[in-house]
Motif scaffolding. Structure first.
Motif, PDB file in Angstrom:
ATOM      1  N   TYR A   6       0.830  -1.208   0.000  1.00 53.46           N
ATOM      2  CA  TYR A   6       0.000   0.000   0.000  1.00 53.46           C
ATOM      3  C   TYR A   6       0.866   1.259   0.000  1.00 53.46           C
ATOM      4  O   TYR A   6       0.593   2.206  -0.749  1.00 53.46           O
ATOM      5  CB  TYR A   6      -0.927   0.006   1.216  1.00 53.46           C
ATOM      6  CG  TYR A   6      -1.573   1.346   1.457  1.00 53.46           C
ATOM      7  CD1 TYR A   6      -2.560   1.830   0.599  1.00 53.46           C
ATOM      8  CD2 TYR A   6      -1.162   2.161   2.526  1.00 53.46           C
ATOM      9  CE1 TYR A   6      -3.137   3.077   0.793  1.00 53.46           C
ATOM     10  CE2 TYR A   6      -1.740   3.405   2.733  1.00 53.46           C
ATOM     11  CZ  TYR A   6      -2.719   3.855   1.874  1.00 53.46           C
ATOM     12  OH  TYR A   6      -3.289   5.092   2.063  1.00 53.46           O
ATOM     13  N   ARG A  19      -4.683  -1.146  -2.609  1.00 54.17           N
ATOM     14  CA  ARG A  19      -3.588  -1.450  -3.534  1.00 54.17           C
ATOM     15  C   ARG A  19      -4.128  -1.636  -4.948  1.00 54.17           C
ATOM     16  O   ARG A  19      -3.539  -1.157  -5.927  1.00 54.17           O
ATOM     17  CB  ARG A  19      -2.836  -2.685  -3.051  1.00 54.17           C
ATOM     18  CG  ARG A  19      -2.048  -2.428  -1.769  1.00 54.17           C
ATOM     19  CD  ARG A  19      -1.789  -3.689  -0.972  1.00 54.17           C
ATOM     20  NE  ARG A  19      -0.848  -4.596  -1.638  1.00 54.17           N
ATOM     21  CZ  ARG A  19      -0.558  -5.815  -1.179  1.00 54.17           C
ATOM     22  NH1 ARG A  19      -1.147  -6.271  -0.080  1.00 54.17           N
ATOM     23  NH2 ARG A  19       0.304  -6.565  -1.827  1.00 54.17           N
ATOM     24  N   ARG A  27       0.690   4.129  -2.848  1.00 56.14           N
ATOM     25  CA  ARG A  27       0.318   5.519  -2.570  1.00 56.14           C
ATOM     26  C   ARG A  27       1.446   6.480  -2.920  1.00 56.14           C
ATOM     27  O   ARG A  27       1.205   7.583  -3.438  1.00 56.14           O
ATOM     28  CB  ARG A  27      -0.091   5.667  -1.108  1.00 56.14           C
ATOM     29  CG  ARG A  27      -0.854   6.961  -0.819  1.00 56.14           C
ATOM     30  CD  ARG A  27      -1.340   7.043   0.616  1.00 56.14           C
ATOM     31  NE  ARG A  27      -2.243   8.175   0.755  1.00 56.14           N
ATOM     32  CZ  ARG A  27      -1.834   9.446   0.857  1.00 56.14           C
ATOM     33  NH1 ARG A  27      -0.542   9.722   0.813  1.00 56.14           N
ATOM     34  NH2 ARG A  27      -2.725  10.433   0.996  1.00 56.14           N
ATOM     35  N   CYS A  53     -10.803   4.852  -1.494  1.00 55.72           N
ATOM     36  CA  CYS A  53     -10.358   3.789  -0.589  1.00 55.72           C
ATOM     37  C   CYS A  53     -11.201   3.772   0.680  1.00 55.72           C
ATOM     38  O   CYS A  53     -11.608   2.704   1.162  1.00 55.72           O
ATOM     39  CB  CYS A  53      -8.888   3.975  -0.233  1.00 55.72           C
ATOM     40  SG  CYS A  53      -7.746   3.672  -1.597  1.00 55.72           S
ATOM     41  N   ASP A  59      -6.653  -3.041   2.889  1.00 55.93           N
ATOM     42  CA  ASP A  59      -5.325  -2.973   2.284  1.00 55.93           C
ATOM     43  C   ASP A  59      -5.347  -3.425   0.823  1.00 55.93           C
ATOM     44  O   ASP A  59      -4.850  -2.728  -0.053  1.00 55.93           O
ATOM     45  CB  ASP A  59      -4.359  -3.837   3.088  1.00 55.93           C
ATOM     46  CG  ASP A  59      -2.969  -3.887   2.468  1.00 55.93           C
ATOM     47  OD1 ASP A  59      -2.255  -2.882   2.554  1.00 55.93           O
ATOM     48  OD2 ASP A  59      -2.622  -4.935   1.885  1.00 55.93           O
TER      49      ASP A  59
END
Length: 323
Positions: free
Chosen positions: A41, A74, A45, A63, A70
């Motif tokens: 993740y 992703r 990001r 999200c 998680d």
């Protein structure tokens, strides 16, 4: 095939409901090579922050909307996804009101079959969804339209799945020139040809790859190779050279009127029923950026949409040759 059209200005319950419906299948795809094959993740990001910072707040909002998990976060980054291939043909008809036309050739069971209209970050965008955040073709209210084809190269590398790159272009760019600059700098994980057309009749095709700088061209036609055919067996299966030549002839030697030109996309050699090889034509899209209009077409069926008159709903579409 069940097609749907959905309009929701800001991320909300409609989009979240779709994600909940699609997520089990996307999760299986995302993990098909094992979880460790996908970036963390934090890596995802950070990649967004480095290359598409304008989308970061929207990404965080999406999200959170899907529960903050998680794996979902992703996946929504589109960063270093599993490899995937498509067919596709696209071309710009250069009439008085120029038109971007494309066929999307792909696996019928791995497709959103969704026309999505949003007003995220104050920019109206509508197009054909992929992964619910990305798009495989679309248009924004500034009069910029965009479409992708697979570039016909095996190599995969560090970068983003191209549908999110298309979303980024439509969220942040107003002209073909601005789009070209973005396409030249954002890394893609595989090779793709991205064609853009703006309301001032300017257009370009970016030949993108993970291992070399993007080549920005004035090509009005793109199929499934770039400057040269590199993956010969894929080129034969998809008839990429034959489709490119056919479209170039229609634009240069025959000068078809608009409707006749669009009609060629619904017939061989552009229209494909090779679903057993994963490259059957799922739809034809037509974008008229000056008018803010798009159409999704199938043999005998047209579903028109526009920013001024967007029709939510669903249609059961018979696609010849599809399983």
């Amino acid at each position: 095939m069940l097609w749907r059209a959905l309009s929701e200005d800001q991320p909300g319950p409609k989009w979240a409901g779709l994600f909940a419906e699609y997520w089990p299948a996307y999760k299986r795809w995302w993990l098909k090579d094992g979880e460790t094959a996908r970036p963390t993740y934090l890596e995802c990001r950070q990649a967004l922050a480095d290359h598409m910072p304008e989308l970061l707040a929207l990404y965080d909002e999406l999200c959170e909307l899907v529960g903050g998990g998680d794996l979902a976060a992703r996946f929504l980054s589109f960063y270093n996804p599993p490899a995937y291939l498509s067919g596709c043909s696209q071309a710009i008809w250069p009439g008085r009101e120029p038109v971007l036309v494309r066929n999307y050739d792909y696996n019928a069971s791995a497709f959103d079959s969704l026309i999505l209209k949003t007003n995220w970050q104050g920019r109206q965008v509508m197009g054909t969804s992929d992964g619910l955040f990305g798009l495989v073709d679309g248009m924004n209210d500034a009069g910029l339209s965009i479409s992708l084809t697979f570039g016909g190269r095996r190599i995969a590398g560090e970068g983003f799945g191209v549908p999110l790159i298309l979303r980024y272009v439509l969220q942040t760019c107003k002209t073909a020139e601005e789009a070209g600059a973005a396409l030249a700098r954002i890394p893609t994980h595989m090779s793709y040809n991205v064609t853009v057309l703006d309301k001032k009749r300017q257009y370009l095709t970016a030949m993108m790859g993970p291992d070399r700088p993007a080549v920005i061209t004035h090509a009005a036609v793109a199929t499934n190779h770039q400057e040269n055919v590199e993956w010969i067996s894929h080129a034969r299966i998809t008839a990429t050279v034959e489709r490119e030549r056919f479209l170039l002839h229609r634009l240069t030697l025959h000068r078809d009127p608009e409707e006749k030109f669009i009609g060629h996309f619904l017939k061989p050699p552009l229209y494909s029923t090779a679903f057993n090889a994963g490259f059957g034509t799922l739809y034809t899209a037509v974008y008229r950026p000056r008018k803010g209009q798009m159409e999704v077409r199938w043999p005998g069926t047209i579903w028109p949409q526009s920013f001024d008159s967007f029709e939510e709903g669903q249609r059961n579409i018979h696609i010849p040759g599809a399983p």
